[in-house]
Enzyme design. Sequence first.
Site, PDB file in Angstrom:
ATOM      1  CG  HIS A 191      -1.781   1.154   1.424  1.00 17.88           C
ATOM      2  ND1 HIS A 191      -3.133   1.127   1.180  1.00 17.88           N
ATOM      3  CD2 HIS A 191      -1.505   2.410   1.869  1.00 17.88           C
ATOM      4  CE1 HIS A 191      -3.656   2.310   1.456  1.00 17.88           C
ATOM      5  NE2 HIS A 191      -2.679   3.112   1.874  1.00 17.88           N
ATOM      6  CD  GLU A 192       2.110   3.700   3.689  1.00 17.48           C
ATOM      7  OE1 GLU A 192       2.597   4.729   3.187  1.00 17.48           O
ATOM      8  OE2 GLU A 192       1.022   3.687   4.288  1.00 17.48           O
TER       9      GLU A 192
END
Length: 372
Positions: free
Chosen positions: A73-74
């Site tokens: 996600h990051e």
Amino acid sequence: MFKNSVTIMKISGIPIRLHISFLLILPFFAVTIGNNIGAIAEVAGVATASLSLNPYWLGLILAILLFVSVALHELAHSFVARSRGIEIRDITLMLLGGVAQMEDEFEEPQDEVWMAFAGPLFSLVLGFLLLFLVGFLAGFLIADLELIMYYLGFMNIFLALFNLLPAFPSDGGRILRSLIARKTSYLRATKIATDIGKFFAFLFGFYGLMAGRILIILIAFFIYIGASQEYQLNVIKDTFLDFTVADLMSSKVSTVPAEMKVQELMEKMLQERHFGYPVVDEGGSLMGCVTLEDIEAVPKEEQQEREVEEIMTCEVIVVEPEEALYEAFKKLSQADIGRLMVMDEGELKGILTRSDIMKAYRLKTLKEKKIS
């Protein structure tokens, strides 16, 4: 920014780091998930009896893969930021998720919107893809793998939707801040988004308290602290925008020669009440910097014999006189040091310390009073 963390790998040049809080929360997540494997299996349509792994082994695997999902996600945020010219220092996995540390901030609100939306979008796509594969491959997967894919699919969708809540500094809050910034100043937009984020923090905290959910209370706490810190950072940036390094640096620089004895330097520090000095050679060229911390690392019985050159820090961080004060502040904060050497065409022009930078607050206040 995050101390007590260790780099475990690099992906596309971006260090992935684990904070000590991650190691503390991982067993908790593993046990919690393990205790609920039966309920998870029932929702996933998997017979508990068909599972071959121990519930707690499954809990550990799912907890690790959940944090892998957070890292991905990051990374989605990071790749979009890179595509818009913002470098990423690292991604740190910690107590309640992950944080991508950027070298700079976006100049255009729409760039931040795309960066903020990239993470939830990736999590949504990954989540629905996993759930689709579970349904498409039903009957061909072993029970353990089917449960793992279902759980990760569901949790990635939850991760995406939760992050899209306008609870600044979450992704949704950043999107909200960027949209508001199109109509007002960036600082004002941050203040509005921060207030909304704090409101959500109070809601989460109240619910967590009433329901006895410690994790929800922790989330509320981190949202509140994160929103407050983000606003303070923007206040600092707004304050520093009017100044350059030359405006606040100390131009009368007291230097010390490389061959000076450590004991002499200690006496000089006590007399002049400075705790850091540039170190120069016979020609006056900068060689390094020596601080009180460097002296404290030298045994007292050796201070009369050892020279400054032996204990100084050679890799000094420098700024230029015309550099923006906020950029200098970031260099100080990122390196966690107390002073910067101001250089112009190879010549030492001054020193900029933390106390020098803090004078900007007082100067701006005086300026605003004078105008009003």
